[in-house]
Design a protein around this motif. Structure first.
Motif, PDB file in Angstrom:
ATOM      1  N   UNK A  20      35.044  34.766  -2.420  1.00 53.53           N
ATOM      2  CA  UNK A  20      34.449  34.081  -3.426  1.00 53.53           C
ATOM      3  C   UNK A  20      34.001  34.374  -5.070  1.00 53.53           C
ATOM      4  N   UNK A  21      32.981  35.506  -4.445  1.00 51.77           N
ATOM      5  CA  UNK A  21      32.416  36.138  -5.695  1.00 51.77           C
ATOM      6  C   UNK A  21      33.256  36.820  -7.245  1.00 51.77           C
ATOM      7  N   UNK A  22      34.463  37.785  -5.533  1.00 55.06           N
ATOM      8  CA  UNK A  22      34.921  38.740  -6.077  1.00 55.06           C
ATOM      9  C   UNK A  22      35.576  38.309  -8.030  1.00 55.06           C
ATOM     10  N   UNK A  23      35.790  35.908  -7.426  1.00 52.43           N
ATOM     11  CA  UNK A  23      36.514  35.329  -8.128  1.00 52.43           C
ATOM     12  C   UNK A  23      35.296  35.188  -9.300  1.00 52.43           C
ATOM     13  N   UNK A  24      34.316  35.405  -9.276  1.00 47.31           N
ATOM     14  CA  UNK A  24      33.441  35.295 -11.003  1.00 47.31           C
ATOM     15  C   UNK A  24      33.035  36.590 -10.514  1.00 47.31           C
ATOM     16  N   UNK A  42      36.882  25.805 -14.758  1.00 50.30           N
ATOM     17  CA  UNK A  42      38.066  25.895 -14.038  1.00 50.30           C
ATOM     18  C   UNK A  42      38.340  27.116 -12.904  1.00 50.30           C
ATOM     19  N   UNK A  43      37.718  27.974 -12.895  1.00 48.27           N
ATOM     20  CA  UNK A  43      38.571  28.436 -11.937  1.00 48.27           C
ATOM     21  C   UNK A  43      38.064  28.405 -10.784  1.00 48.27           C
ATOM     22  N   UNK A  44      36.760  26.989 -10.005  1.00 49.85           N
ATOM     23  CA  UNK A  44      36.944  26.287  -8.941  1.00 49.85           C
ATOM     24  C   UNK A  44      37.864  25.574  -8.496  1.00 49.85           C
ATOM     25  N   UNK A  45      38.748  24.950 -10.058  1.00 48.26           N
ATOM     26  CA  UNK A  45      40.207  23.656 -10.068  1.00 48.26           C
ATOM     27  C   UNK A  45      41.299  24.779  -9.500  1.00 48.26           C
ATOM     28  N   UNK A  46      41.031  25.858 -10.116  1.00 50.21           N
ATOM     29  CA  UNK A  46      42.225  26.274 -10.234  1.00 50.21           C
ATOM     30  C   UNK A  46      42.251  27.296  -8.968  1.00 50.21           C
ATOM     31  N   UNK A  47      41.437  27.722  -7.610  1.00 51.20           N
ATOM     32  CA  UNK A  47      41.413  28.308  -6.921  1.00 51.20           C
ATOM     33  C   UNK A  47      40.972  27.563  -5.495  1.00 51.20           C
ATOM     34  N   UNK A  48      40.856  26.062  -5.708  1.00 46.15           N
ATOM     35  CA  UNK A  48      39.880  25.374  -5.106  1.00 46.15           C
ATOM     36  C   UNK A  48      38.465  26.025  -3.891  1.00 46.15           C
ATOM     37  N   UNK A  49      37.862  26.115  -5.099  1.00 47.75           N
ATOM     38  CA  UNK A  49      36.816  27.217  -3.872  1.00 47.75           C
ATOM     39  C   UNK A  49      35.859  26.053  -5.126  1.00 47.75           C
ATOM     40  N   UNK A  50      35.230  24.841  -4.352  1.00 47.26           N
ATOM     41  CA  UNK A  50      34.214  24.455  -5.290  1.00 47.26           C
ATOM     42  C   UNK A  50      33.225  24.831  -5.443  1.00 47.26           C
TER      43      UNK A  50
END
Length: 500
Positions: free
Chosen positions: A62-66, A120-128
C-alpha cells in the motif's frame, strides 16, 4: 607526484592562516556530512527488515503505491531555487522574502496535488486507506519548503555541519516514530508518519541555526533569475528520473523481470556505496565554491578529485574482482547474476562520481545549462545503451551502460577544463596513484579467489588482502605525498578541535 595539500598553501605565515582555516572548515564539512551519510545508511539497513517484519507485505505494498507520486513531487518541491539562492547575498531582503512566499505557495499547491492523487489512487487500486496515507504525506510539503532557505543560507555560510546535525536528528526521529507506530499497529501509516516526522524535525533544527523572519515583500520580478536557474536544475532532476525510469522499462522488456531485478539491485548497490562518499563531498565543494577565490578553488577541486578516487577506486576494484562471489556469499547463488552486473558497473560509477565533483564548480559558476546538459548526456547515454539490449545479451548491454558513464566522466572533465580553467593533466595526475593502487588490489583479490576457491573464508580473505595491497601500493607510489597530506589533515583537524 604533487606534494598534497601542504604544497598548495602560501609560504608566508600571515597569508597561510586564512587558506588553512578555510581548508579546515571544508574538511569539517566533509567529515560531518560523510559521517551522517554513513549513519543514515546504517539506520536504513537496520530499519528495512524490522519494518518489513512489523508491517508485512500487504502494508508495504500500500505504501509503495504512494511513494512514486510523493518522491517525484519532493524532488521538484524547491524548483531548484535552493541551490541557486545559495549564491545570493543574504542581505537582499526582497529576493529572500519573495522566495519564502513563492516556496510556501508552491508547497500548498503540491500538498493539494498529493491529496488529490490519494483519491485517484484509492479509487484505482481499491485501497481506501490511501486517502489517509496521502493526507499525512501531504502535510510534509510545507515543512520541506520551510527548510529550503535555511539550507541555502547555511551553504552560503559554509556551515554544512548544521545541515548534517539536522539530517541526523531527522533520520533518528523518523526511525523511532516508524518503529513505535509499527509496533502499535499503524501499518503503512507508520511509514507515512516517519516521512512527516523527519521533515518536521529537520526543518525545526535548520531554522534554529539559520532562521530569518521574512518580510511582507512579494516581488516576483526579483526572482526571475533564480527561477530560471532553478528551472534548469529542476529540469535536470526530472530528466534524470525520466531516464532512469525509461532505462528500467526497456531493460525489463528486453531481458525479463528477473534479469531486471538483478540489474536494478547492482545499480542500487553501486550508488549506495559510492554516493555515501560523493554526496557530502559534492555539497561541501559547492558551498566552498560560492566564496572561494578561483585559484584556491581549483586547488581544492584537484584534491577533492583525488579524495574521491582514493575512496571509490579500491571499492570498485574489489567489486570488479569479487562481485559475483560476494553476492553469492551474502545473498545466495540466485543473486550471482547481480554480482556479474555489479562487477561491470562498479568502475563506471566510481569514475563518474569522481568526475561529477566538477559539476559543483560549474553550478557555482552559474553554468546551469551546461550542468543540465551533462545530466541529460548521462541519461541519454544510458538509455541508448539499454536500447541496444534488443540486439545484445544482457552483460554486453551493461558494458555499454558503463561506457556511457565513462563518456560522461570525460565530458564533465572537459567542461571543467574549458569553463573553469582546470588542467586535465593535473586531474589525471591526482587520480593516477589511486587508480594504479586500486588496479593492483583488484588483481590481488582476483588471484586469491582463482587460486583459493570461492568459499566464504577465501572470499572475505581476498577482500582483506585487497585492502592491504591497496594501502601498500599507495605508500609505494605516493608515500611522501600521503605523509604530507596526513600531517596537514591532522593539523587542520586539531585546529578545528581547539577552535571549537
Amino acid at each position: 607526484m604533487d606534494g598534497g595539500f601542504t604544497a598548495d598553501l602560501p609560504l608566508d605565515v600571515g597569508q597561510e592562516a586564512e587558506p588553512r582555516e578555510r581548508t579546515a572548515l571544508f574538511l569539517k564539512n566533509i567529515g560531518a556530512g560523510g559521517t551522517v551519510s554513513i549513519v543514515k545508511i546504517l539506520i536504513q539497513l537496520a530499519l528495512l527488515p524490522l519494518m518489513a517484519h512489523l508491517l508485512g507485505p500487504q502494508e508495504f505494498g500500500v505504501y509503495a503505491l504512494a511513494v512514486p507520486v510523493v518522491a517525484f513531487l519532493a524532488v521538484i518541491a524547491d524548483g531548484g531555487v535552493g541551490l541557486s539562492l545559495a549564491r545570493e547575498r543574504t542581505n537582499s531582503q526582497a529576493i529572500w522574502s519573495t522566495a519564502f512566499w513563492v516556496l510556501m505557495i508552491g508547497s500548498v499547491v503540491l500538498s493539494l496535488v498529493v491529496i488529490l492523487s490519494g483519491y485517484v489512487l484509492a479509487r484505482a487500486s481499491s485501497e481506501p486507506q490511501l486517502n489517509d496515507l496521502m493526507l499525512i504525506l501531504a502535510m510534509s510539503f510545507p515543512f520541506l519548503s520551510l527548510g529550503i532557505l535555511p539550507v541555502a543560507r547555511l551553504m552560503r555560510q559554509g556551515n554544512l555541519v548544521a545541515i548534517a546535525v539536522a539530517d541526523f536528528c531527522a533520520t533518528v526521529s523518523g526511525a523511532i516514530c516508524a518503529v513505535s507506530l509499527g509496533v502499535l499497529g499503524y501499518g503503512a501509516k507508520s511509514l507515512a508518519f516517519q516521512f512527516l516526522t523527519s521533515y518536521i524535525i529537520r526543518t525545526l533544527i535548520l531554522n534554529l541555526f539559520a532562521f530569518e523572519k521574512p518580510k511582507l515583500i512579494f516581488r516576483p520580478s526579483t526572482m526571475l533569475e533564480h527561477l530560471s536557474s532553478g528551472g534548469i536544475l529542476m529540469g535536470g532532476r526530472i530528466a534524470d528520473l525520466a531516464c532512469r525510469s525509461g532505462e528500467s522499462l526497456m531493460f525489463g522488456n528486453a531481458f525479463g523481470s528477473a534479469t531486471l531485478g538483478a540489474y536494478n539491485f547492482a545499480n542500487q548497490v553501486s550508488r549506495f556505496l559510492f554516493e555515501a562518499c560523493s554526496n557530502p563531498t559534492w555539497a561541501a565543494l559547492y558551498s566552498q565554491s560560492l566564496s572561494e577565490q578561483h585559484d584556491n578553488l581549483l586547488k581544492i577541486f584537484y584534491k577533492v578529485s583525488r579524495l574521491m578516487a582514493f575512496l571509490t577506486f579500491p571499492v570498485a576494484a574489489v567489486l570488479a574482482a569479487a562481485g559475483p562471489d560476494l553476492m553469492a556469499q551474502v545473498l545466495g547463488p540466485k543473486w550471482q547474476e547481480a554480482g556479474i552486473f555489479l562487477r561491470i558497473l562498479a568502475a563506471g560509477y566510481a569514475l563518474s562520481l569522481t568526475a561529477s565533483m566538477g559539476t559543483a564548480i560549474l553550478l557555482a559558476r552559474e553554468a546551469n545549462l551546461l550542468f543540465f546538459l551533462t545530466v541529460v548526456l548521462l541519461g541519454a547515454g544510458r538509455l541508448l545503451a539499454v536500447a541496444a539490449g534488443q540486439f545484445l545479451p544482457a552483460w554486453e548491454t551493461v558494458w555499454l551502460v558503463t561506457i556511457s558513464n565513462v563518456i560522461y566522466s570525460v565530458t564533465v572533465c572537459l567542461c571543467v577544463a574549458r569553463f573553469a580553467d582546470a588542467k586535465l593533466l593535473r586531474i589525471l595526475k591526482e587520480i593516477s596513484g589511486p587508480f594504479f593502487a586500486a588496479l593492483a588490489s583488484g588483481v590481488a583479490c582476483w588471484l586469491v579467489l582463482r587460486l583459493g576457491g570461492n568459499h566464504s573464508i577465501m572470499v572475505y580473505g581476498s577482500v582483506a588482502i585487497a585492502a592491504l595491497c591497496y594501502f601498500a601500493a599507495m605508500f609505494l607510489l605516493e608515500g611522501k605525498n600521503l605523509k604530507n597530506e596526513f600531517s596537514f589533515l591532522k593539523s587542520a583537524t586539531s585546529g578545528i578541535i581547539k577552535k571549537d
